[in-house]
Design an enzyme around this catalytic site. Structure first.
Site, PDB file in Angstrom:
ATOM      1  N   GLU A  94      -6.575   7.361   0.069  1.00 31.17           N
ATOM      2  CA  GLU A  94      -7.271   7.521  -1.312  1.00 31.17           C
ATOM      3  C   GLU A  94      -8.053   6.276  -1.484  1.00 31.17           C
ATOM      4  O   GLU A  94      -7.873   5.263  -0.909  1.00 31.17           O
ATOM      5  CB  GLU A  94      -5.975   7.551  -2.184  1.00 31.17           C
ATOM      6  N   CYS A 141     -11.884   0.384  -4.677  1.00 26.39           N
ATOM      7  CA  CYS A 141     -10.592  -0.013  -4.367  1.00 26.39           C
ATOM      8  C   CYS A 141     -10.159   0.836  -2.972  1.00 26.39           C
ATOM      9  O   CYS A 141     -10.121   2.142  -2.976  1.00 26.39           O
ATOM     10  CB  CYS A 141      -9.675   0.500  -5.578  1.00 26.39           C
ATOM     11  N   CYS A 194       2.869   2.862   3.746  1.00 28.28           N
ATOM     12  CA  CYS A 194       3.192   1.329   3.615  1.00 28.28           C
ATOM     13  C   CYS A 194       4.434   1.236   4.048  1.00 28.28           C
ATOM     14  O   CYS A 194       5.417   1.751   3.676  1.00 28.28           O
ATOM     15  CB  CYS A 194       3.002   0.732   2.248  1.00 28.28           C
ATOM     16  N   CYS A 212       6.368   1.928  -6.091  1.00 29.83           N
ATOM     17  CA  CYS A 212       5.162   2.242  -5.510  1.00 29.83           C
ATOM     18  C   CYS A 212       5.186   3.464  -4.776  1.00 29.83           C
ATOM     19  O   CYS A 212       5.810   3.691  -3.975  1.00 29.83           O
ATOM     20  CB  CYS A 212       4.512   0.873  -4.531  1.00 29.83           C
ATOM     21  N   GLY A 271      -1.254   0.685   1.239  1.00 24.23           N
ATOM     22  CA  GLY A 271      -0.972  -0.067   2.459  1.00 24.23           C
ATOM     23  C   GLY A 271      -1.049  -1.652   2.109  1.00 24.23           C
ATOM     24  O   GLY A 271      -1.650  -2.039   0.995  1.00 24.23           O
ATOM     25  N   GLU A 272      -0.566  -2.158   3.144  1.00 19.33           N
ATOM     26  CA  GLU A 272      -0.553  -3.713   3.022  1.00 19.33           C
ATOM     27  C   GLU A 272      -1.662  -4.245   3.999  1.00 19.33           C
ATOM     28  O   GLU A 272      -1.172  -4.434   5.107  1.00 19.33           O
ATOM     29  CB  GLU A 272       0.844  -4.075   3.362  1.00 19.33           C
ATOM     30  N   SER A 320      -5.582  -7.929  -1.683  1.00 20.51           N
ATOM     31  CA  SER A 320      -4.237  -7.936  -2.455  1.00 20.51           C
ATOM     32  C   SER A 320      -3.106  -8.098  -1.296  1.00 20.51           C
ATOM     33  O   SER A 320      -3.248  -7.153  -0.416  1.00 20.51           O
ATOM     34  CB  SER A 320      -4.175  -6.979  -3.406  1.00 20.51           C
ATOM     35  N   SER A 337       0.629  -9.650  -5.327  1.00 15.70           N
ATOM     36  CA  SER A 337       1.366  -8.769  -6.088  1.00 15.70           C
ATOM     37  C   SER A 337       2.743  -9.479  -6.592  1.00 15.70           C
ATOM     38  O   SER A 337       3.432  -9.374  -5.407  1.00 15.70           O
ATOM     39  CB  SER A 337       1.716  -7.564  -5.356  1.00 15.70           C
ATOM     40  N   LEU A 338       2.981 -10.096  -7.399  1.00 17.34           N
ATOM     41  CA  LEU A 338       3.840 -10.940  -7.610  1.00 17.34           C
ATOM     42  C   LEU A 338       4.960 -10.253  -8.374  1.00 17.34           C
ATOM     43  O   LEU A 338       6.250  -9.967  -7.650  1.00 17.34           O
ATOM     44  CB  LEU A 338       3.726 -12.163  -8.521  1.00 17.34           C
ATOM     45  N   HIS A 339       4.914  -9.631  -9.398  1.00 19.32           N
ATOM     46  CA  HIS A 339       5.767  -8.639  -9.989  1.00 19.32           C
ATOM     47  C   HIS A 339       7.315  -9.186 -10.553  1.00 19.32           C
ATOM     48  O   HIS A 339       7.987  -8.257 -10.909  1.00 19.32           O
ATOM     49  CB  HIS A 339       5.696  -7.297  -9.280  1.00 19.32           C
ATOM     50  N   ASN A 361       2.181   2.264 -14.414  1.00 15.27           N
ATOM     51  CA  ASN A 361       1.641   3.528 -14.438  1.00 15.27           C
ATOM     52  C   ASN A 361       2.653   4.365 -13.770  1.00 15.27           C
ATOM     53  O   ASN A 361       3.179   4.265 -12.661  1.00 15.27           O
ATOM     54  CB  ASN A 361       0.561   3.691 -13.438  1.00 15.27           C
ATOM     55  N   CYS A 396      -2.455   3.862  -6.200  1.00 16.17           N
ATOM     56  CA  CYS A 396      -2.791   4.765  -4.925  1.00 16.17           C
ATOM     57  C   CYS A 396      -1.651   5.219  -4.327  1.00 16.17           C
ATOM     58  O   CYS A 396      -0.710   4.653  -4.417  1.00 16.17           O
ATOM     59  CB  CYS A 396      -3.839   3.944  -3.928  1.00 16.17           C
TER      60      CYS A 396
HETATM   61  N1  SAH Z   1       0.109  -3.857  -0.549  1.00 11.74           N
HETATM   62  C1  SAH Z   1      -0.651  -4.647  -1.349  1.00 11.74           C
HETATM   63  C2  SAH Z   1      -2.032  -3.841  -1.504  1.00 11.74           C
HETATM   64  C3  SAH Z   1      -2.042  -2.732  -2.435  1.00 11.74           C
HETATM   65  S1  SAH Z   1      -2.348  -3.205  -3.972  1.00 11.74           S
HETATM   66  C4  SAH Z   1      -0.131  -5.216  -2.552  1.00 11.74           C
HETATM   67  O1  SAH Z   1       0.995  -4.654  -2.764  1.00 11.74           O
HETATM   68  O2  SAH Z   1      -0.682  -6.039  -3.194  1.00 11.74           O
HETATM   69  C5  SAH Z   1      -1.645  -2.391  -4.955  1.00 11.74           C
HETATM   70  C6  SAH Z   1      -1.410  -2.912  -6.307  1.00 11.74           C
HETATM   71  O3  SAH Z   1      -1.042  -1.828  -7.400  1.00 11.74           O
HETATM   72  C7  SAH Z   1      -0.210  -3.636  -6.334  1.00 11.74           C
HETATM   73  O4  SAH Z   1      -0.398  -4.675  -6.851  1.00 11.74           O
HETATM   74  C8  SAH Z   1       0.955  -2.875  -6.606  1.00 11.74           C
HETATM   75  O5  SAH Z   1       2.189  -3.598  -6.785  1.00 11.74           O
HETATM   76  C9  SAH Z   1       0.278  -2.030  -7.792  1.00 11.74           C
HETATM   77  N2  SAH Z   1       1.108  -0.955  -8.116  1.00 11.74           N
HETATM   78  C10 SAH Z   1       2.034  -0.102  -7.132  1.00 11.74           C
HETATM   79  N3  SAH Z   1       2.396   0.796  -7.973  1.00 11.74           N
HETATM   80  C11 SAH Z   1       1.979   0.618  -9.296  1.00 11.74           C
HETATM   81  C12 SAH Z   1       2.330   1.539 -10.354  1.00 11.74           C
HETATM   82  N4  SAH Z   1       2.830   2.556 -10.559  1.00 11.74           N
HETATM   83  N5  SAH Z   1       1.506   1.089 -11.640  1.00 11.74           N
HETATM   84  C13 SAH Z   1       0.959   0.013 -11.528  1.00 11.74           C
HETATM   85  N6  SAH Z   1       0.418  -0.689 -10.470  1.00 11.74           N
HETATM   86  C14 SAH Z   1       1.123  -0.397  -9.282  1.00 11.74           C
HETATM   87 FE1  SF4 Z   2       3.223  -1.587   0.077  1.00 12.51          FE
HETATM   88 FE2  SF4 Z   2       1.670  -3.028  -1.809  1.00 12.51          FE
HETATM   89 FE3  SF4 Z   2       3.070  -0.623  -2.531  1.00 12.51          FE
HETATM   90 FE4  SF4 Z   2       4.513  -2.572  -1.960  1.00 12.51          FE
HETATM   91  S1  SF4 Z   2       3.154  -2.430  -3.650  1.00 12.51           S
HETATM   92  S2  SF4 Z   2       4.705  -0.631  -1.080  1.00 12.51           S
HETATM   93  S3  SF4 Z   2       3.365  -3.729  -0.373  1.00 12.51           S
HETATM   94  S4  SF4 Z   2       1.219  -1.000  -1.186  1.00 12.51           S
END
Ligand code: SAH
Ligand code: SF4
Length: 372
Positions: free
Chosen positions: A101, A122, A129, A136, A176-177, A208, A231-233, A307, A350
């Site tokens: 995507e 994007c 991943c 995610c 993906g990462e 990212s 992506s700290l979260h 989301n 995505c």
């Molecule tokens: N793997 C890398 C690159 C993907 S970025 C990373 O995790 O940074 C995708 C971004 O979308 C990340 O910050 C991820 O945490 C965020 N994400 C994943 N699922 C999500 C969701 N359901 N709602 C909002 N953000 C989400």
């Molecule tokens: Fe992979 Fe990034 Fe999703 Fe974590 S947030 S599963 S590292 S794509």
């Protein structure tokens, strides 16, 4: 079962996976003049041809050799979600029947009511991943394979063609990462930032990562001033451990050491991405700790209300709670954004379109529905 190429011929590769220096080496080995390299790149990235045969100023024998040995973009556009002039999500089929995507976000009204000229893409960097963050969709069915540099560049060429607009901002925030695919990522970055390639300013390119500390240090060596988003979260190991398995391998201390290292190489501020998930990481205590961490790094903070993902029960907090969280971070003097637009299915992170498609075709089993 995925069909494989049974031919005994060597599989052709894509010209999109090469930098100027790579193609100079290849042409030199073939005895071709260096200026042919520039001509070839111009056809691909300036003229945007879709067939090697269109490279009309190249000699016929070179064209024939290139056509026999290489191809350009093999991404097949399958589906679009969203209307023109809004955020659109595209589903592409890869040569092996897998799907990725890509999202296109056209100019919108920016801060202070000014019309932004940003056209952001994007891109995905892998199919699936391996990092399995609990919230995610991309990680729900595990990891399939890395995307090649050509497949990363292919997403950009395809989206520009479909959207009929030039891209000037790129974020590696799709499936993906990217740092787990460092070789192909850096090759794609060369093409994206090269004056002979996409020619996008490195400051408009953001990678990212979920926090692969050693790879952050390696990417810091990339010569152009690209940007980094984390992506700290979760502001503490306790919270982050709950939702991001990578944190067990590279806990916050190790991650931030790598981020300080990055800061010694690049001037641009790092962005700390923080999705707000109700009852999981949205405690206001986390906001205060997040602010402290951001301050120590001189970083920006982007807060994103979660989301909803089909099959997962996580929810976004109320708007007022998101604002309260933001206000705590901002009050510490941190440059903080909170995206309050309704997520809708298009803006959702995505992985969901691909998951649906590959599940319906039986390529992957329906992912396990769980939130723990
Ligand atoms: N793997 C890398 C690159 C993907 S970025 C990373 O995790 O940074 C995708 C971004 O979308 C990340 O910050 C991820 O945490 C965020 N994400 C994943 N699922 C999500 C969701 N359901 N709602 C909002 N953000 C989400
Ligand atoms: Fe992979 Fe990034 Fe999703 Fe974590 S947030 S599963 S590292 S794509």
């Amino acid at each position: 079962m995925i069909e494989t190429n049974q031919s005994t011929q060597p599989k052709p590769s894509s010209l999109l996976g090469y930098s100027l220096a790579d193609l100079e080496t290849i042409y030199a080995e073939m005895g071709e003049k260096p200026y042919r390299v520039k001509q070839t790149m111009e056809w691909i990235y300036k003229q945007r041809i879709s067939d090697i045969e269109e490279m009309s100023n190249l000699p016929a024998n070179l064209r024939k050799h290139l056509s026999d040995t290489y191809y350009l973009n093999d991404l097949q556009h399958i589906e679009t979600k969203g209307a023109a002039d809004t955020t659109r999500k595209f589903l592409f089929r890869l040569h092996d029947g897998r799907y990725v995507e890509t999202v296109f976000i056209p100019a919108s009204v920016g801060l202070k009511g000014k019309q932004s000229t940003r056209k952001t893409i994007c891109v995905s960097s892998q199919v699936g991943c391996a990092y399995g963050c609990k919230f995610c969709a991309s990680g729900l069915a595990g990891f399939t394979r890395n995307l090649t540099a050509a497949e990363i560049i292919g997403q950009m060429l395809s989206v520009e063609k479909i959207a009929e607009q030039p891209i000037n901002n790129i974020v590696f925030m799709g499936m993906g990462e990217p740092l787990a695919n460092l070789t192909n990522l850096t090759k794609a970055l060369e093409v994206i930032t090269g004056h002979w390639g996409f020619n996008i300013g490195a400051r408009s390119v953001t990678v990212s990562t979920s926090g692969l500390a050693p790879q952050i240090r390696k990417l810091a060596e990339f010569p152009a001033p690209i940007r980094l988003a984390i992506s700290l979260h979760g502001a503490t190991d306790e919270v982050r451990d709950l939702i991001m398995p990578i944190n067990k391998k590279y806990p916050i201390k190790e991650l931030f050491d790598a981020l300080h290292y990055w800061r010694t190489h690049k001037k641009q501020k790092i962005s700390l991405e923080y999705i707000l998930i109700e009852g999981v990481n949205d405690d206001l205590d986390q906001a205060a700790i997040l602010a402290k961490r951001a301050k120590g790094l001189n970083a920006k903070v982007n807060l994103i209300p979660y989301n909803t993902v089909e099959g997962l029960n996580w929810k976004r907090p109320s708007e007022s709670h998101c604002i309260a969280f933001r206000d705590i971070v901002a009050a510490a003097g941190i440059n903080t954004t909170l995206r309050l637009e309704k997520g809708g299915d298009i803006n959702a992170a995505c992985g969901q379109l691909r998951l649906k498609k590959e599940t319906s075709e039986g390529i992957i089993k329906a992912p396990v529905k769980t939130t723990s």
